[in-house]
Design a protein around this motif. Structure first.
Motif, PDB file in Angstrom:
ATOM      1  N   UNK A  30      15.607 -11.258  -2.733  1.00 15.05           N
ATOM      2  CA  UNK A  30      14.813 -12.398  -3.229  1.00 15.05           C
ATOM      3  C   UNK A  30      13.310 -12.151  -3.040  1.00 15.05           C
ATOM      4  N   UNK A  31      12.956 -10.880  -2.812  1.00 10.52           N
ATOM      5  CA  UNK A  31      11.565 -10.553  -2.466  1.00 10.52           C
ATOM      6  C   UNK A  31      10.597 -10.859  -3.633  1.00 10.52           C
ATOM      7  N   UNK A  32       9.451 -11.453  -3.275  1.00  6.96           N
ATOM      8  CA  UNK A  32       8.404 -11.662  -4.274  1.00  6.96           C
ATOM      9  C   UNK A  32       7.049 -11.232  -3.681  1.00  6.96           C
ATOM     10  N   UNK A  33       7.092 -10.156  -2.892  1.00 10.69           N
ATOM     11  CA  UNK A  33       5.869  -9.748  -2.183  1.00 10.69           C
ATOM     12  C   UNK A  33       4.896  -8.944  -3.017  1.00 10.69           C
ATOM     13  N   UNK A  34       5.329  -8.496  -4.204  1.00 16.07           N
ATOM     14  CA  UNK A  34       4.365  -7.821  -5.084  1.00 16.07           C
ATOM     15  C   UNK A  34       4.721  -8.136  -6.525  1.00 16.07           C
ATOM     16  N   UNK A  35       3.836  -7.694  -7.421  1.00 13.69           N
ATOM     17  CA  UNK A  35       3.995  -8.051  -8.843  1.00 13.69           C
ATOM     18  C   UNK A  35       5.222  -7.410  -9.493  1.00 13.69           C
ATOM     19  N   UNK A  36       5.811  -6.398  -8.857  1.00 12.52           N
ATOM     20  CA  UNK A  36       6.962  -5.742  -9.493  1.00 12.52           C
ATOM     21  C   UNK A  36       8.136  -6.705  -9.664  1.00 12.52           C
ATOM     22  N   UNK A 107       7.191   0.635 -17.278  1.00  9.98           N
ATOM     23  CA  UNK A 107       6.993   1.917 -17.967  1.00  9.98           C
ATOM     24  C   UNK A 107       7.220   3.113 -17.059  1.00  9.98           C
ATOM     25  N   UNK A 108       7.882   2.900 -15.936  1.00 13.97           N
ATOM     26  CA  UNK A 108       8.164   3.976 -14.958  1.00 13.97           C
ATOM     27  C   UNK A 108       6.905   4.613 -14.380  1.00 13.97           C
ATOM     28  N   UNK A 109       5.822   3.835 -14.326  1.00 15.76           N
ATOM     29  CA  UNK A 109       4.625   4.403 -13.693  1.00 15.76           C
ATOM     30  C   UNK A 109       4.868   4.572 -12.195  1.00 15.76           C
ATOM     31  N   UNK A 110       3.990   5.376 -11.566  1.00 11.53           N
ATOM     32  CA  UNK A 110       4.076   5.579 -10.117  1.00 11.53           C
ATOM     33  C   UNK A 110       3.721   4.251  -9.431  1.00 11.53           C
ATOM     34  N   UNK A 111       4.486   3.821  -8.433  1.00 10.13           N
ATOM     35  CA  UNK A 111       4.121   2.573  -7.756  1.00 10.13           C
ATOM     36  C   UNK A 111       2.756   2.689  -7.082  1.00 10.13           C
ATOM     37  N   UNK A 112       2.021   1.584  -7.068  1.00 11.75           N
ATOM     38  CA  UNK A 112       0.691   1.600  -6.432  1.00 11.75           C
ATOM     39  C   UNK A 112       0.855   1.579  -4.911  1.00 11.75           C
ATOM     40  N   UNK A 113      -0.237   1.895  -4.213  1.00 10.30           N
ATOM     41  CA  UNK A 113      -0.211   1.865  -2.737  1.00 10.30           C
ATOM     42  C   UNK A 113       0.165   0.478  -2.242  1.00 10.30           C
ATOM     43  N   UNK A 114      -0.374  -0.559  -2.918  1.00 14.17           N
ATOM     44  CA  UNK A 114      -0.082  -1.956  -2.508  1.00 14.17           C
ATOM     45  C   UNK A 114       1.407  -2.248  -2.668  1.00 14.17           C
TER      46      UNK A 114
END
Ligand code: URA
Length: 208
Positions: A30-36, A107-114
């Protein structure tokens, strides 16, 4: 004197946010800690055996993984299955497979550091509670996230390093990279992977 493995694990799990692997999984679901979280169909937590001695960590779910809710089930995953099978390693019973981030980057981009930081408590819990003896880091993203190094993977793949839990940890090429480099000639990425997986099998056998 180095601390016994059990004591080290205790020390690490004292710092964990979750009291068990299931607790970590339920929180991730149920995580909503980032925009993903906005674009996901599934939270892709893990596949395989939580008691496995071998853990494989990739980057993040792709389209197939997001649709099926399981890591490494698309083309790269099928190649990973073949690589494991070629060394007689059974994916379901002998490995625990997960990713640095649990939701698909668009789009399968590399996940950001955040995004990787937002997800870090889950991978930390997975490593601590599965407590594998051997860990494989598939690709540069997993290498950077877990060993926090900028060393190129081509230079350090195939080498064992000591991880803070007492596990041995080895960077390997990502299967997607092998899909783009098909040669099996001596010295090619596929050839290196074959050497590396033989070494992993040897290490697994020496644990038994
Ligand atoms: N690539 C990854 O790094 N992980 C997956 O689960 C699938 C593809």
């Amino acid at each position: 004197m180095p601390k016994p493995a059990k004591e080290k694990i205790q020390e690490i799990s004292n710092k964990l946010l979750y009291g068990s692997l299931d607790e970590a999984m339920n929180s991730a679901l149920t995580c909503r800690q980032c925009q993903l979280c906005e674009g996901r169909n599934s939270v892709v937590f893990a596949d395989g055996n939580p008691n496995a001695k071998l853990m494989i960590i990739g980057e993040g779910p792709g389209q197939q993984e997001d649709e099926q809710g399981l890591p490494f089930v698309g083309r790269a995953g099928q190649l990973l299955d073949k690589i494991l099978a070629s060394a007689n390693i059974d994916r379901k019973s002998e490995t625990y497979i997960c990713n640095v981030v649990k939701c698909r980057p668009p789009g399968n981009r590399v996940p950001s550091l955040e995004e990787m930081e937002a997800c870090r408590s889950y991978i930390e819990a997975q490593i601590a509670y599965v407590n594998p003896k051997l860990i494989l880091l598939a690709g540069a993203t997993a290498l950077g996230a877990i060993l926090k190094t900028k060393e190129p993977i081509s230079r350090i793949r195939g080498k064992w390093f000591d991880y803070k839990t007492g596990a041995k940890i080895m960077p390997i090429f990502h299967p997607s990279y092998l899909l783009r480099n098909d040669s099996k000639q001596v010295g090619s990425p596929k050839w290196h992977m074959w050497q590396d997986i033989k070494e992993v099998k040897k290490a697994l056998e020496s644990l038994q």
